[in-house]
Design an enzyme around this catalytic site. Structure first.
Site, PDB file in Angstrom:
ATOM      1  N   PRO A 212       0.810  -1.226   0.000  1.00 55.08           N
ATOM      2  CA  PRO A 212       0.000   0.000   0.000  1.00 55.08           C
ATOM      3  C   PRO A 212       0.838   1.269   0.000  1.00 55.08           C
ATOM      4  O   PRO A 212       0.892   1.992   1.003  1.00 55.08           O
ATOM      5  CB  PRO A 212      -0.816  -0.132   1.286  1.00 55.08           C
ATOM      6  N   CYS A 213       1.457   1.569  -1.122  1.00 51.01           N
ATOM      7  CA  CYS A 213       2.264   2.792  -1.212  1.00 51.01           C
ATOM      8  C   CYS A 213       1.375   4.023  -1.104  1.00 51.01           C
ATOM      9  O   CYS A 213       1.868   5.113  -0.846  1.00 51.01           O
ATOM     10  CB  CYS A 213       3.082   2.809  -2.488  1.00 51.01           C
TER      11      CYS A 213
END
Lengths: 188, 257
Positions: free
Chosen positions: B161-162
């Site tokens: 989850p950047c």
């Protein structure tokens, strides 16, 4: 040209020893054109050549997975692949000879798309006669010629792939060229 | 007549394109992809024998396959399902927003890029951390710009989850999957009140402290969200929190003064 191909193969054994799965796709990409071109001239059939090239890689992969790292690191990768391919070509040729009704050389070569129609017909005829005469040479001579000039392998690698002395390979290539010239002249 | 060796060389023909994918398929080395729903619409998820290798949006499968090939130099084939353990971990990663033990194939990335991605994977859903926090956590304080680049090049967005790494000033920053707006969309889908987060940061608030516990947190940390208005303290930086006698939260690990 030859040096270039060698560089492409260079480092493959070390990479394979380090990580078979990661390096194997590069092995396929690097060697597929040469192996296919050679197998095509040794079997005379595009379908056979394609099957044999695939099969060689699959066998090589299985063998690589079973070899210890040290053995993989020492491998002469291209010669080794050629040994596998040559065996498959030879077996296929023998099977065809035993069943003479089986079609061989069923698909004609795709002609060069570049030149005009008349010139193209000439090129195609020229090509087909060379293929025909090449196909009549004895196995060892044909294999040596194909590896030398179609697959562009250096003599030392051909000798390893065929498991024959370099001197023998050189004289086979020499004799093969002579015979080809002779039979092509007789025809024309 | 042309020399015979030249004519022999002219018999050379390139291998048919079918050989390479055929060999990879038969050796079990072929890469495959599936499509999965996401808040951004269907995404393509590619995997190798090692794990997930690429997650991307694409209009059609051909466009995804072409991009895959350009990036990895290998073909990618459609699959009905990933192998069972991978399928379960992927389901969890996409549905719950937790990377967990989902195997990733990050071959080709630098150690730094890998460290950044693994750190981003630790951020729980609905929470965000600044770029500088990731930089500090992986032992490269001050290199938030490099962290930003590494996240922008994340080959496996959503499953790593950047989108949970944002700018310290409250703006969300760049996002690699589609447009930058998708970052807001994903965070809102996870339950983050983006507008509230932005206005807090815009006022210069970096940390929230609880007067009852004496602990300060990143504002989106689950502990910070439980602080009642009466006991909530706002801090501009770690030094201010420390001066007020607060210690950093053990879960969200804000910078210590």
């Amino acid at each position: 040209m030859r040096t270039k191909t060698n560089t492409a193969v260079g480092g493959l054994a070390a990479e394979l020893a380090h990580d078979r799965d990661a390096a194997f796709p590069r092995l396929v990409r690097t060697l597929q054109d040469g192996l296919f071109a050679g197998a095509l001239r040794l079997t005379g059939s595009r379908t056979d050549a394609e099957e044999i090239t695939q099969e060689s890689f699959v066998r090589a992969y299985r063998a690589l997975k079973s070899y210890p790292d040290e053995r993989v690191r020492e491998l002469r990768v291209r010669e080794w692949l050629w040994t596998i391919t040559l065996n498959l070509c030879r077996n296929r040729a023998r099977a065809r000879a035993r069943r003479p009704e089986a079609p061989s050389g069923e698909d004609p070569a795709v002609p060069d798309p570049a030149p005009g129609p008349e010139q193209q017909a000439l090129v195609t005829a020229d090509r087909e006669s060379l293929e025909r005469h090449l196909a009549r040479l004895p196995w060892a001579i044909r294999a040596a010629l194909v590896l030398r000039y179609v697959a562009d392998l250096p003599y030392a690698e051909i000798a390893t792939a065929l498991d024959r002395p370099v001197g023998t390979v050189r004289s086979d290539v020499h004799r093969g060229l002579q015979r080809l010239r002779q039979s092509l002249e007789e025809e024309s | 007549m042309t020399d015979i060796t030249v004519r022999l060389a002219a018999l050379r023909e390139p291998a048919p394109a079918s050989i390479f994918p055929g060999v990879l398929d038969r050796t079990g080395l072929a890469d495959h992809y599936v499509t999965r729903p996401s808040p951004l619409g269907p995404v393509f998820v590619a995997f190798t024998s090692r794990g997930i290798s690429l997650v991307d949006l694409a209009a059609v499968p051909e466009a995804f396959a072409a991009r895959y090939r350009a990036r990895f130099g290998r073909p990618v084939l459609p699959a009905a399902e990933p192998p069972a353990p991978l399928a379960a971990a992927l389901r969890k990663a996409l549905a719950e927003g937790r990377t967990g033990r989902l195997p990733l194939d990050l071959t080709g990335l630098s150690h730094f890029q890998e460290a950044v991605l693994h750190k981003a994977a630790e951020i729980p859903p609905g929470e965000v951390r600044p770029y500088s926090w990731v930089a500090g956590e992986i032992g490269h304080p001050g290199s938030e710009r490099a962290v930003g680049n590494a996240l922008a090049a994340n080959p496996v967005p959503l499953v790593v989850p950047c989108h949970r790494v944002v700018r310290a000033d409250g703006r969300l920053g760049r996002y690699s999957l589609g447009t930058d707006d998708n970052k807001r969309l994903l965070l809102e889908a996870e339950g983050l009140e983006v507008a509230a987060h932005e206005s807090l940061a815009a006022r210069g608030v970096r940390y929230l402290g609880s007067a009852t516990t004496g602990v300060y947190c990143h504002p989106t940390c689950r502990h910070a969200r439980r602080i009642t208005a009466r006991h909530r303290m706002e801090f501009r930086d770690a030094r201010a929190a420390r001066a007020a006698g607060y210690r950093p939260c053990r879960d969200c690990r804000p910078k210590a003064a």
